[in-house]
Design an enzyme around this catalytic site. Structure first.
Site, PDB file in Angstrom:
ATOM      1  N   SER A 262       0.777  -1.239  -0.100  1.00 43.85           N
ATOM      2  CA  SER A 262       0.059  -0.099   0.158  1.00 43.85           C
ATOM      3  C   SER A 262       0.826   1.415  -0.025  1.00 43.85           C
ATOM      4  O   SER A 262       2.162   1.256   0.255  1.00 43.85           O
ATOM      5  CB  SER A 262      -0.897   0.051   1.279  1.00 43.85           C
ATOM      6  OG  SER A 262      -0.237   0.349   2.384  1.00 43.85           O
ATOM      7  N   LYS A 263       0.323   2.533  -0.352  1.00 43.52           N
ATOM      8  CA  LYS A 263       0.998   3.546  -0.151  1.00 43.52           C
ATOM      9  C   LYS A 263       1.639   3.756   1.121  1.00 43.52           C
ATOM     10  O   LYS A 263       2.842   4.565   1.321  1.00 43.52           O
ATOM     11  CB  LYS A 263      -0.082   4.652  -0.665  1.00 43.52           C
ATOM     12  CG  LYS A 263       0.758   6.052  -0.513  1.00 43.52           C
ATOM     13  CD  LYS A 263       0.203   6.914  -1.460  1.00 43.52           C
ATOM     14  CE  LYS A 263      -0.049   8.397  -0.784  1.00 43.52           C
ATOM     15  NZ  LYS A 263       1.383   8.893  -0.342  1.00 43.52           N
ATOM     16  N   ARG A 264       0.954   3.487   2.179  1.00 44.64           N
ATOM     17  CA  ARG A 264       1.564   3.658   3.706  1.00 44.64           C
ATOM     18  C   ARG A 264       2.998   2.965   3.694  1.00 44.64           C
ATOM     19  O   ARG A 264       3.674   3.431   4.413  1.00 44.64           O
ATOM     20  CB  ARG A 264       0.412   3.191   4.461  1.00 44.64           C
ATOM     21  CG  ARG A 264      -0.022   4.371   5.344  1.00 44.64           C
ATOM     22  CD  ARG A 264      -1.039   4.102   6.238  1.00 44.64           C
ATOM     23  NE  ARG A 264      -2.376   3.512   5.705  1.00 44.64           N
ATOM     24  CZ  ARG A 264      -2.800   2.514   5.707  1.00 44.64           C
ATOM     25  NH1 ARG A 264      -2.540   1.757   6.809  1.00 44.64           N
ATOM     26  NH2 ARG A 264      -4.002   2.146   5.171  1.00 44.64           N
ATOM     27  N   GLY A 266       4.777   2.500   1.403  1.00 49.09           N
ATOM     28  CA  GLY A 266       6.046   3.594   0.758  1.00 49.09           C
ATOM     29  C   GLY A 266       6.343   4.436   1.892  1.00 49.09           C
ATOM     30  O   GLY A 266       7.350   4.709   1.923  1.00 49.09           O
ATOM     31  N   ASP A 267       5.444   5.017   2.311  1.00 49.04           N
ATOM     32  CA  ASP A 267       5.671   6.436   3.308  1.00 49.04           C
ATOM     33  C   ASP A 267       6.415   5.932   4.350  1.00 49.04           C
ATOM     34  O   ASP A 267       7.149   6.715   4.936  1.00 49.04           O
ATOM     35  CB  ASP A 267       4.107   6.915   3.559  1.00 49.04           C
ATOM     36  CG  ASP A 267       3.550   7.576   2.641  1.00 49.04           C
ATOM     37  OD1 ASP A 267       4.211   7.838   1.447  1.00 49.04           O
ATOM     38  OD2 ASP A 267       2.192   7.673   2.441  1.00 49.04           O
TER      39      ASP A 267
END
Ligand code: GLU
Length: 505
Positions: A262-264, A266-267
């Site tokens: 998920s994008k999270r 990556g963050d």
């Protein structure tokens, strides 16, 4: 059946930035098309207007331009199966909805959202299907006259697909083999809504794949649950003979732990999940992209190609052409692929080493300019060439490693370990002698200097290289001394040496 020309498509919905998993899907479609001498179509699936995000389509196109993945036809590319944007094909879909209604394969349903909601409360695990459609308000349960009255009175309706229960539906998947689902677990999916006069994803997707003569549907695993319905739709239309073959690609998984990427993630771990930087027009949020982070497009493609497939050998580095040659869709894994972003860094490092220095130079030139330095591109490229083997993941990491090529040391730090250790008793005298020697050289090339200085060092027993580095760099970093002095040129080399002698004595 005659052999049809291979035609595949990438069909994103413009609902935001393109996820990196979508990039891999497009890449696999591209490789498949190329290796079969086929065609690759770019279609925009924008029938869900509530999820439309302005700028998303252009973002997706720009991503593939940057990556170097060309399409043969589709939105912005033209072709004779258009239009390729589904919102421009409303009239086409209406005709096919009518065909299903006339053939008894679909029916009108008039249930309001409130009615559906209360049914869901009343019946546990409610599903609109053969077992429940009799108690709902639709053209199968209501008297014909009532249906006529509702339709002519302009009542809102949806068109639902009539799934016949109790049948094993086979999905022929190039990766997963024969996937069998019993039709009883499927619901009567909405195919069309009178409210916006638009079809849903399922109908538009099948109609377009048919009309655009798509032969293979290669897409993410998240679409596998829709595949049995799609098979039934092909049959309902009478298109079973030309039904595309399916391939549902493995999910991309988190680098650590369980679940899908998920994008999270990556963050949290500091890597982009989008090809390009994305500015969300609704929230104003900015998300990082592979391009802006300093990845080379070739490295990104190579990294992605190996997430879910490998050539069956140890080979990891491959050009796009090699991938086209080696790729085999049937050898993709069924299990999800861990998104090993550290491996992505390794690929970038390898591609920086492989790439022509002149092509890398503009990226470093940009960083030089940010630091107030303007230099001819050949000199920028020369520095990149001398320094890129220092295990850098990104071109931007070069600056702290090679500022001294462009900026002479101002002062010399006597506390610096390298300076202290190497600028000792005879250093100043040695440097004066070396400077005199260099001054007399006609050939200041790497080879010219090396021949003269090595001879002098051997004859006199001097070891000038480390103090020389102190003089030209100011500390213990940088490339081979002859490469550095040849780059700086005689004048600048002597200037730096004399200054060091002066200051350090
Ligand atoms: N519009 C779908 C998507 O956003 C396409 C799925 C498919 O390839 O059938 O991925």
């Amino acid at each position: 059946m005659t052999q049809r020309k291979v035609r595949v498509r990438f069909a994103p919905s413009p609902t935001g930035a393109l996820h990196i998993g979508g990039v891999r899907t497009a890449l696999y479609n591209y490789l498949f098309a190329r290796q079969h001498g086929g065609e690759f179509i770019f279609r925009i699936e924008d029938t869900d207007s509530s999820r439309f995000v302005p700028g998303a389509e252009e973002y997706i196109l720009e991503s593939f331009r940057w990556l170097g993945i060309p399409f043969d036809e589709g939105v912005s590319f033209g072709g004779d199966h258009g239009p390729y944007r589904q919102s421009e094909r409303r009239e086409i879909y209406k005709e096919y909805v009518r065909q299903l209604l006339d053939g008894g394969k679909a029916y009108y349903a008039f249930d309001t959202p409130e009615e559906l909601e209360s049914k869901r409360k009343e019946v546990q695990n409610f599903q609109y299907d053969a077992s429940t459609r009799g108690m709902m308000r639709n053209s199968l349960s209501l008297p014909e006259a009532e249906v006529e009255r509702l339709l002519s009175g302009g009542a809102q309706y949806v068109v639902r697909f009539k799934v016949e229960p109790g049948e094993d539906v086979h999905v022929d998947d190039m990766i997963r083999g024969d996937v069998v689902i019993n039709s009883s677990i499927l619901d009567d999916k909405v195919l069309y809504k009178s409210a916006d006069e638009l079809p849903t994803y399922h109908l538009a997707n099948i109609v377009d794949d048919h009309l655009m003569e798509v032969t293979h549907v290669i897409r993410g695993e998240e679409w596998l649950p829709s595949a049995p319905l799609h098979v039934l739709l092909y049959r309902a239309f009478g298109w079973a003979d030309t039904m595309p073959k399916f391939a549902h690609l493995p999910l991309l998984l988190k680098p650590d732990g369980k679940g899908k990427l998920s994008k999270r993630d990556g963050d949290r771990l500091g890597f982009p999940v989008f090809p390009l930087e994305w500015h969300d027009p609704k929230t104003g949020e900015v998300s990082s992209g592979y391009r802006e982070s300093g990845y080379l497009p070739e490295a990104v493609l190579n990294f992605l190609a190996l997430l879910g497939w490998n050539p069956g050998t140890d080979q990891e580095i491959m050009s796009l052409d090699e991938m086209v040659r080696l790729f085999d869709i049937t050898k993709c894994s069924k299990a999800g692929a861990k998104f090993d972003y550290v491996k992505g860094l390794w690929f970038n490092r390898e591609y920086i080493l492989k790439k022509d220095n002149m092509e890398l130079a503009p990226a470093f030139d940009k960083i030089l300019r940010q630091n107030g330095i303007e230099a001819p591109m050949e000199r920028v490229a020369a520095v990149v060439g001398m320094m890129k083997m220092k295990k850098i993941n990104f071109i931007k990491e070069l600056w702290p490693l090679c500022d001294f090529f462009f900026i002479a040391p101002e002062t010399y730090d006597r506390e610096d370990k390298f300076v202290r250790k190497n600028w000792t008793g005879t250093a100043a005298a040695d440097m004066a002698e070396l400077a005199a020697l260099l001054e007399g050289l006609d050939d200041f090339s790497v080879e010219g200097q090396k021949a003269a200085v090595d001879r002098w060092a051997e004859e006199t027993g001097r070891k000038p290289w480390n103090p020389w580095r102190v003089a030209l760099v100011g500390t213990g970093k940088g490339p081979d001394m002859y490469e550095l002095s040849a780059f700086l040129g005689k004048e600048e080399t002597l200037r730096r040496m004399r200054k060091a002698i002066d200051i350090l004595k």
